[in-house]
Write an enzyme that holds these catalytic residues in place. Structure first.
Site, PDB file in Angstrom:
ATOM      1  N   LYS A   1       3.542   6.515  -7.287  1.00 54.11           N
ATOM      2  CA  LYS A   1       2.609   6.424  -8.192  1.00 54.11           C
ATOM      3  C   LYS A   1       2.519   7.860  -8.290  1.00 54.11           C
ATOM      4  O   LYS A   1       2.260   8.783  -9.273  1.00 54.11           O
ATOM      5  CB  LYS A   1       0.547   6.636  -8.003  1.00 54.11           C
ATOM      6  CG  LYS A   1       0.012   5.499  -8.256  1.00 54.11           C
ATOM      7  CD  LYS A   1      -1.111   4.740  -7.876  1.00 54.11           C
ATOM      8  CE  LYS A   1      -1.330   5.511  -6.383  1.00 54.11           C
ATOM      9  NZ  LYS A   1      -3.163   5.157  -6.011  1.00 54.11           N
ATOM     10  N   ASN A   2       2.777   8.262  -7.758  1.00 53.60           N
ATOM     11  CA  ASN A   2       3.359  10.579  -7.055  1.00 53.60           C
ATOM     12  C   ASN A   2       4.343  10.348  -7.749  1.00 53.60           C
ATOM     13  O   ASN A   2       5.010  11.377  -8.821  1.00 53.60           O
ATOM     14  CB  ASN A   2       3.671  10.740  -5.622  1.00 53.60           C
ATOM     15  CG  ASN A   2       2.638  10.258  -4.636  1.00 53.60           C
ATOM     16  OD1 ASN A   2       0.891  10.532  -5.888  1.00 53.60           O
ATOM     17  ND2 ASN A   2       2.791  10.564  -3.384  1.00 53.60           N
TER      18      ASN A   2
ATOM     19  N   HIS B   1       0.930  -1.297   0.256  1.00 56.45           N
ATOM     20  CA  HIS B   1      -0.059  -0.001  -0.052  1.00 56.45           C
ATOM     21  C   HIS B   1       0.407   1.034  -0.168  1.00 56.45           C
ATOM     22  O   HIS B   1       0.163   2.063  -0.868  1.00 56.45           O
ATOM     23  CB  HIS B   1      -0.765  -0.389   1.457  1.00 56.45           C
ATOM     24  CG  HIS B   1      -1.799   0.990   1.307  1.00 56.45           C
ATOM     25  ND1 HIS B   1      -3.260   1.061   0.671  1.00 56.45           N
ATOM     26  CD2 HIS B   1      -2.325   2.348   1.496  1.00 56.45           C
ATOM     27  CE1 HIS B   1      -4.045   2.064   1.498  1.00 56.45           C
ATOM     28  NE2 HIS B   1      -2.689   2.820   1.882  1.00 56.45           N
TER      29      HIS B   1
ATOM     30  N   GLU C   1       1.509   3.792  -3.181  1.00 53.40           N
ATOM     31  CA  GLU C   1       1.870   5.515  -3.480  1.00 53.40           C
ATOM     32  C   GLU C   1       2.569   6.254  -3.712  1.00 53.40           C
ATOM     33  O   GLU C   1       2.830   6.766  -4.400  1.00 53.40           O
ATOM     34  CB  GLU C   1       0.805   5.100  -1.848  1.00 53.40           C
ATOM     35  CG  GLU C   1       0.434   7.603  -1.568  1.00 53.40           C
ATOM     36  CD  GLU C   1      -0.973   7.757  -2.548  1.00 53.40           C
ATOM     37  OE1 GLU C   1      -1.471   6.503  -2.881  1.00 53.40           O
ATOM     38  OE2 GLU C   1      -0.911   8.725  -3.001  1.00 53.40           O
TER      39      GLU C   1
HETATM   40  O1  LIG Z   1       5.212  16.516  -4.994  1.00 56.22           O
HETATM   41  S1  LIG Z   1       6.167  15.897  -5.452  1.00 56.22           S
HETATM   42  O2  LIG Z   1       7.383  16.082  -5.405  1.00 56.22           O
HETATM   43  C1  LIG Z   1       5.812  14.304  -5.048  1.00 56.22           C
HETATM   44  C2  LIG Z   1       4.746  14.130  -3.493  1.00 56.22           C
HETATM   45  C3  LIG Z   1       4.929  12.773  -2.968  1.00 56.22           C
HETATM   46  C4  LIG Z   1       6.191  12.137  -3.430  1.00 56.22           C
HETATM   47  O3  LIG Z   1       5.779  10.611  -3.156  1.00 56.22           O
HETATM   48  C5  LIG Z   1       7.081  12.009  -5.206  1.00 56.22           C
HETATM   49  C6  LIG Z   1       6.801  13.373  -5.194  1.00 56.22           C
HETATM   50  O4  LIG Z   1       7.159  13.594  -6.126  1.00 56.22           O
HETATM   51  N1  LIG Z   1       5.945  15.738  -7.088  1.00 56.22           N
HETATM   52  C7  LIG Z   1       4.221  14.647  -7.182  1.00 56.22           C
HETATM   53  C8  LIG Z   1       3.894  15.351  -7.947  1.00 56.22           C
HETATM   54  C9  LIG Z   1       2.578  14.674  -8.917  1.00 56.22           C
HETATM   55  C10 LIG Z   1       2.538  16.153 -10.523  1.00 56.22           C
HETATM   56  C11 LIG Z   1       3.041  16.716 -11.397  1.00 56.22           C
HETATM   57  C12 LIG Z   1       4.709  17.127  -9.605  1.00 56.22           C
HETATM   58  C13 LIG Z   1       4.713  16.798  -8.200  1.00 56.22           C
HETATM   59  C14 LIG Z   1       5.463  16.382  -8.328  1.00 56.22           C
END
Ligand SMILES: O=S(=O)(c1ccc(O)cc1O)N1Cc2ccccc2C1
Length: 397
Positions: free
Chosen positions: A244-245, A237, A241
């Site tokens: 995906k980010n 989980h 997550e």
């Molecule tokens: O905020 S973040 O730095 C970010 C947040 C959490 C994570 O796990 C990884 C990351 O990279 N990042 C998420 C995201 C989504 C769309 C466009 C630009 C970004 C930039």
């Protein structure tokens, strides 16, 4: 009759909320699960589950009245009280197989009753925000939700563990799992599963997914693959997550061109910690907004994943705050380190030794109401700090 029953239940909730909760370590879960009989699991659960339910019901009752009285929060509270009442029935039952089977059935119903608690609670908070704006309760709501969802994770852990060990969906004995726990969880394999599924979603949305490289460093047993006793479902989980980010960040930063920089994953094991770092060059975010990504954004309450609808890519609904709770549940943690303009490192720390990986349970005590007051005041204090009142200068409103 109901009047009397109602009065009794309220008194029983008071009484059970005064018992101390018993925090179990992964070592205890796996040792107990290896040899325990259903009856022993019933003897533990029929006390511990009502205690954990009573603790959180008392905490729900500390919520601001306007939130507590929303239809959604009242519905959630009624589920908790109903489940508490059903479990109390087993207190003075004989410890027979018939009772044990009835207990297992009861746990199945309770688990189903609470399936939509996260969405329903989010709905209630959204209703209130729409009605009353970004209410002054905001910070203490974050404090409450962290504790409320951690309590829910812990209750679902006890229920699911009993059902997997003794229920219908009891696992075939072929795997060496003990209930939900894999005593020799191969971390890189769970990472690969999460990568494959996150990449599948990313391909589906963006027609491309960044490469991902995995490295390991086992400081305890050089050259041996990194394994640990853990709940693979929880680890998956968290990883899903974060991946995906990271994938969304890289694709949105570099387009779907194939020369996008790869996401790098480092898995290490020391004497105390098993650590996973996910590094992306997705452009990052400002340090000042890091804390906000861990807030429960009621605006995008998690859409219930109905069959057929594609799971959302990094919606920033509840994904990160809940993932951090999973990391913290067995005394680990999760944090983000971002270099705005370049990228973000997401780090998960888990206890390397199962005897040290104990449940972190929010305790309801006489001090809890005061804590809520302090959280509210501290937030007010911060708002004052950011205003010129304290600095005596600067244009900050
Ligand atoms: O905020 S973040 O730095 C970010 C947040 C959490 C994570 O796990 C990884 C990351 O990279 N990042 C998420 C995201 C989504 C769309 C466009 C630009 C970004 C930039």
């Amino acid at each position: 009759i109901t009047g009397v029953l109602y009065e009794d239940v309220a008194k029983l909730i008071q009484r059970f909320s005064r018992y101390q909760q018993s925090s179990l370590s992964i070592e205890q879960f796996t040792t107990f699960g290896k040899t325990a009989k259903p009856i022993e699991s019933l003897q533990f659960g029929r006390h511990e589950l009502p205690v954990r339910l009573a603790h959180i019901i008392r905490e729900i009752d500390l919520l601001p009245k306007n939130l507590l009285k929303t239809p959604s929060v009242e519905l959630v509270r009624s589920w908790y009280v109903q489940s508490f009442s059903e479990l109390i029935e087993f207190q003075d039952e004989q410890e027979t197989d018939e009772v044990s089977n009835r207990y297992t059935q009861s746990l199945m119903h309770i688990k189903q009753r609470h399936d939509n608690v996260v969405e329903t609670m989010a709905q209630g908070i959204m209703e209130l925000r729409e009605r009353e704006g970004d209410g002054a309760f905001h910070p203490s709501i974050e404090y409450f939700l962290d504790r409320f969802y951690m309590n829910r994770i812990s209750i679902r852990m006890l229920i699911t563990q009993h059902l997997v060990l003794f229920g219908q969906d009891a696992r075939s004995s072929k795997s060496n799992f003990i209930g939900c726990f894999d005593p020799t969880c191969h971390v890189a394999s769970v990472v690969e599963d999460a990568i494959n599924n996150a990449a599948y979603l990313c391909e589906h949305y963006y027609c491309a997914a960044p490469e991902v490289e995995i490295s390991e460093f086992n400081a305890v047993d050089l050259k041996k693959p990194i394994q640990m006793a853990y709940v693979p479902g929880h680890l998956y989980h968290m990883l899903f997550e974060l991946l995906k980010n990271a994938m969304r960040a890289v694709v949105e930063q570099h387009g779907s061109s194939s020369d996008a920089p790869p996401i790098k994953i480092m898995i290490t094991k020391g004497r105390h910690d098993m650590t996973i770092k996910i590094s992306d060059q997705g452009g990052g975010i400002p340090k000042s907004t890091i804390d906000q990504v861990f807030e429960y954004h009621y605006t995008s309450a998690p859409e219930p994943l109905k069959a057929g609808s594609a799971a959302p890519m990094a919606g920033y609904g509840y994904g990160l705050p809940l993932s951090r709770l999973y990391a913290r549940y067995f005394d680990g943690d999760m944090q983000l380190y971002s270099m705005e303009g370049f990228g973000t490192d997401a780090v998960i720390w888990l206890k390397a030794l199962s005897a040290e990986a104990s449940e972190i349970l929010p305790q309801y005590t006489r001090r809890t109401p005061k804590n809520y007051e302090e959280v509210r005041l501290a937030a007010q204090h911060c708002r004052d700090w950011s205003s010129s009142k304290f600095y005596g200068y600067g244009s900050k409103s």
